[in-house]
Scaffold this motif. Structure first.
Motif: not given
Length: 737
Positions: A600, A602-605
Motif C-alpha cells: 500500500d 499510499r502509506t509510504w513516507t
C-alpha cells in the motif's frame, strides 16, 4: 549429429547385432541401443559428448535371479507383461483379457541433428494379439542440452483398450554411488522448497491428483551421483554429474524414482488419469505429455542453467519483450475496489517508476467478497461510475500500461452464470458439491465452457485497452464428474481440462499477441513447461514476505528461469519467518526476477518512496542481464550471506543480488570482517569494476576471496553491477602502491 556405424548402412549391418542411435545436444549425448532380441530399447549412455565412445556404463551382466531380464535392464520404456516386477511404464489391457502387453520391435526412424533443427528418434513396438502399437519418441531441442521424450499409443485392434498407466518415458540414470535426489516440495505459501533425499534402495514418488501440479511438489526431479557430492544433498555448486527430469503437464502427474537391483536408479514420469484409466478406442491414438531430460556435469547449479536456457527457447521471440515493472493493487485494497482508490494507487505507482498497473480481484459485479461474482465478468458500474473504459484511459494517461486479474475456470454459486448453466461445473449426480474458497470449478473440458471463456476474454481484451492479463486458479476439482456424459470411468476428464486450458492460452497468444499473460494458481500451483510455453511470467507463491520469499525463489530458480519469476515488494510480515527486513532487502529480492510492487504505497513516507524509485531505476538499468544472463546460485538462504549472480552474454556485465539472512558478527564491538560471496564462472585474468563504488577486482580475487559485503542492522541487501575489462596479460611480481 552423425549416426554411429551401427545405425548406418542397414544392408551391411549384421541383423543379429544390437542397433544403436546417439542423440547429441550442445554438450551432451544420449545413446539408445536395441538389443539383438528386439523386445525393448535400453539406455546405453547419457552424459557429456564422448561418453558414448567406450563400453556402455549401463551395461548389465544379464545374470538375473528371481527377476526377468527386462526387470534388470536399463529399459527406456516397458509394459507390464515384459516387466512384471520392478515397475512398468505402460499397463494396458482389454475387456475379458488379463492385463499385459507383450510386444515386438517393429521399426525405427532416425534423423540426425542439422543446423537449427532437432535430431529425432522414433522406435515402434507392436503387440498384435492385444492390438496396440507404441512409438517411443525422442527429440533434441536446438540450443539446449534438453532431450524431449514422449510416447504415442495407437489401438490397432477391433477391441477398445484400457490404459491403466501411460507414462511418458523412463530413464535409467548412470550412477557410480548412492543416488542423491532433489525435489521441490512445500505447501501453499511455502512452495518450491529445495528438498534433498538420499535413495540407497527403494522407491521415491512425488505427484498430484489435484487437477494441477499443485503446491506440494513441482513436476521436477534432479538426481546427483552421490559418489561425488558432499553433505546430505551436495551444495548447489558442487561439480558432480547431475540429471534432471521435468514433465510438461498442467494436470495430474507423477514422477517415480526406483533404486533398482544392480545399483542403478530408474526414473519414470507421466500423467495420472483421474479415474485410474483411459479408454482407447479402435483406430484412435494418444500422445503422452513431453518429458524433458537434462544433464549437467556441474551439479544442481549447472542443471539450473540448462533449464533456464530451455525456458528461454520455449519463450521464443517473446523472450525479448521487456517484462514491465508492475504495481498490483491486491495487497492495498483487497476486494474494496473503486476508481478513486485505484487511481490514487496508480498515481503513486507511476511516481515510483512502475510501467504497469494491475487491478486484481474485486473489479467485477457481485464481488464485494469471495462469496460471489466469479463467472460474471463485467466491470462493476458502481465502482467505476464514469465507465471502466474511462478508468482505464485515466490509468494509461499516467504513462502506465493496464492489467486485469481474472479467474476464468471458477464460478460462484450466487452468480448469474451458475444460475443459467449449473451443468457447466464439475459435479456428481445426487451428491452435494464441495465449496472451496466459496466457489466451484467449471468443466473446461467441455467445448461450450471453452467457448464461454474464449468469448469472455475476447470481450474484455477487445472492449478495453488491456495489455496484461493475470490468470488465476484458486481451487482444485473435487467432485469431478460430468452428468449426462456416461460413466465417469469412460471420461478422461483430466486430459480434457488440460486440453481446454491450453486451447485458451494458445488462443490468447494468437488473437492477442500484444497482451502479456501471467500464470497463477493460488501462487505456484500450476507451473510447468506446458504453461511456461504459453505464458510470459508466473507467480511462484502468494507469500511475499522477505525471508520466506527468498527461500521460495531459491528453489524456483533451480528449475525455472528468472525472466518468468514474478516477484513483488510488499508490506507483508513473514508468514513462516517474521524477522523484519529492510525495504532494500525486499526490493533486491523482487529484483532477482521480474520486479513488481504490491504494497500500500499510499502509506509510504517520502523517504520510502524516494528509495523505492531509486531501486526501480537501478533495476531497469540491468533488467536485461537479470532476465537473460547466465545464473549462478551463490549459497542458499540457510547461509548467513547468499546471492544470485547473473552474467551478461559475452561477459561484459555481471550483476549480483546479495542478502544478509543471519546474525551480524558484532562489529565493531568485536573483531570482524565483511562477509564475502565467491563468484563463479568469471575470467580470472579480467578486471571487474563496481559501477557504483569504482572498486576494481581481478576475476581471480572474486573467484577466490569473493565479493565483500559489510552488513549492518540497516544494510542487509545489495545489488552490485560489475563491468568487465580484459586483463593485461602476465603479472610479474610487483609492489602495490
Amino acid at each position: 549429429m552423425t549416426p554411429p556405424a551401427a545405425a548406418r548402412g542397414a544392408a551391411t549391418r549384421d541383423p543379429s547385432a544390437p542397433r544403436r542411435w546417439t542423440l547429441t545436444t550442445d554438450t551432451t549425448s544420449y545413446t539408445v541401443v536395441l538389443p539383438s532380441h528386439g523386445r525393448w530399447a535400453e539406455l546405453a549412455s547419457w552424459g557429456p559428448l564422448g561418453v558414448e565412445e567406450g563400453p556402455d556404463p549401463l551395461d548389465w551382466s544379464r545374470r538375473t535371479h528371481f527377476l526377468t531380464p527386462a526387470d534388470a535392464a536399463p529399459a527406456e520404456y516397458l509394459p507390464q507383461g515384459l516387466r512384471p516386477f520392478t515397475g512398468a511404464d505402460l499397463v494396458a489391457g482389454a475387456a475379458g483379457r488379463e492385463r499385459g502387453v507383450w510386444w515386438e520391435f517393429e521399426e525405427a526412424g532416425f534423423t540426425p541433428t542439422g543446423p537449427g533443427r532437432p535430431g529425432t528418434l522414433r522406435l515402434a513396438f507392436a503387440d498384435e494379439v492385444l492390438g496396440l502399437r507404441a512409438e517411443l519418441c525422442y527429440e533434441t531441442v536446438p540450443g539446449t542440452d534438453v532431450i524431449l521424450r514422449w510416447t504415442e499409443l495407437t489401438c490397432t485392434g477391433e477391441q477398445e483398450l484400457r490404459l491403466d498407466r501411460l507414462d511418458s518415458g523412463a530413464v535409467t540414470v548412470p550412477l557410480t554411488g548412492t543416488a542423491r535426489l532433489a525435489c521441490l516440495s512445500g505447501q501453499w505459501s511455502q512452495e518450491f522448497q529445495l528438498t534433498p533425499v538420499d535413495l540407497p534402495r527403494g522407491r521415491f514418488e512425488i505427484g498430484s491428483t489435484q487437477g494441477v501440479p499443485g503446491h506440494a511438489y513441482a513436476p521436477w526431479l534432479a538426481v546427483q551421483d552421490g559418489a561425488d557430492t558432499a553433505g546430505p544433498a551436495g551444495p548447489a555448486h558442487t561439480a558432480c554429474p547431475t540429471y534432471g527430469i521435468a514433465l510438461a503437464w498442467p494436470g495430474n502427474w507423477h514422477i517415480t524414482a526406483d533404486a533398482e537391483p544392480g545399483g542403478s536408479v530408474r526414473v519414470r514420469a507421466g500423467r495420472v488419469p483421474h479415474e485410474g484409466s483411459v479408454p482407447l478406442a479402435p483406430g484412435r491414438a494418444l500422445s503422452t505429455p513431453k518429458m524433458a531430460c537434462a544433464f549437467s556435469p556441474d551439479g544442481l547449479d549447472g542443471l539450473a542453467r540448462v533449464w533456464h536456457r530451455y525456458e528461454r527457447v520455449l519463450a521464443g521471440e517473446r523472450l525479448h519483450r521487456p517484462r514491465p515493472v508492475l504495481y498490483n493493487s491486491w495487497e492495498a485494497t483487497g476486494f474494496d475496489v473503486d476508481a478513486d482508490s485505484q487511481l490514487r494507487l496508480a498515481e503513486a505507482a507511476a511516481e515510483l517508476g512502475a510501467e504497469l498497473f494491475v487491478v486484481d480481484d474485486g473489479w467485477f459485479v457481485g464481488r464485494g467478497d469471495d462469496t460471489g461474482g466469479l463467472g460474471d465478468w463485467h466491470p462493476d458500474a458502481a465502482s467505476f461510475p464514469d465507465g471502466f473504459d474511462a478508468f482505464v484511459g485515466q490509468v494509461r494517461a499516467l504513462g502506465l500500461d493496464f492489467g486485469l486479474w481474472v479467474e476464468p475456470e471458477a464460478v460462484s454459486p450466487a452468480s448469474r452464470l451458475y444460475a443459467e448453466h449449473p451443468e457447466w461445473v464439475y459435479r456428481i449426480e445426487g451428491r452435494e458439491a464441495t465449496l472451496v474458497r466459496n466457489q466451484l470449478l467449471l468443466d473446461l473440458g467441455r467445448e461450450d465452457v471453452q467457448e464461454f471463456v474464449l468469448d469472455t476474454l475476447d470481450r474484455l481484451l477487445g472492449s478495453y485497452d488491456i495489455g496484461y492479463l493475470k490468470w488465476d486458479m484458486n481451487r482444485p476439482p473435487t467432485e469431478r464428474g460430468r452428468p449426462g456424459a456416461g460413466p465417469a470411468d469412460r471420461l478422461d476428464l483430466d486430459a480434457a481440462h488440460v486440453a481446454g486450458y491450453l486451447r485458451v492460452l494458445d488462443h490468447l497468444r494468437a488473437a492477442h499477441p500484444g497482451v502479456t499473460v501471467e500464470g497463477c494458481a493460488g501462487g505456484g500451483g500450476r507451473i510447468e513447461h506446458a504453461t511456461l510455453a504459453r505464458t510470459d511470467v508466473v507467480w511462484p507463491s502468494d507469500n511475499t514476505a522477505p525471508l520466506d520469499r527468498l527461500a521460495i525463489q531459491y528453489g524456483f530458480l533451480h528449475a525455472h528461469a528468472p525472466h518468468v519469476m514474478s516477484s513483488w515488494v510488499t508490506d507483508a510480515p513473514g508468514v513462516f519467518d517474521p524477522r523484519p527486513r529492510s525495504l532494500a532487502f525486499r526490493f533486491v529480492t523482487a529484483m532477482a526476477g521480474v520486479l513488481g510492487i504490491g504494497a500500500d504505497i499510499r502509506t509510504w513516507t517520502p523517504a520510502q518512496r524516494s528509495e523505492a524509485a531509486a531501486w526501480v531505476a537501478r533495476y531497469k538499468a540491468v533488467r536485461d542481464v537479470l532476465h537473460h544472463g547466465e545464473v549462478h546460485l551463490l549459497g542458499s538462504p540457510a547461509d548467513a550471506t547468499c546471492g544470485v549472480q547473473y552474467e551478461e552474454d559475452g561477459g561484459g556485465r555481471v550483476v549480483v543480488t546479495a542478502w544478509s539472512t543471519g546474525r551480524l558478527d558484532g562489529a565493531p564491538l568485536v573483531p570482524g570482517r565483511p562477509a564475502r560471496l565467491r563468484l563463479r564462472g568469471l575470467d580470472p585474468a579480467a578486471r571487474y569494476t563496481d559501477q557504483a563504488t569504482g572498486t576494481a577486482y581481478r576475476g581471480a580475487h572474486l573467484l577466490h576471496a569473493g565479493l565483500p559485503f559489510a552488513w549492518s542492522a540497516r544494510y542487509d541487501a545489495e545489488l552490485v553491477v560489475l563491468a568487465r575489462q580484459e586483463g593485461g596479460g602476465d603479472r610479474p611480481a610487483h609492489e602495490t602502491p
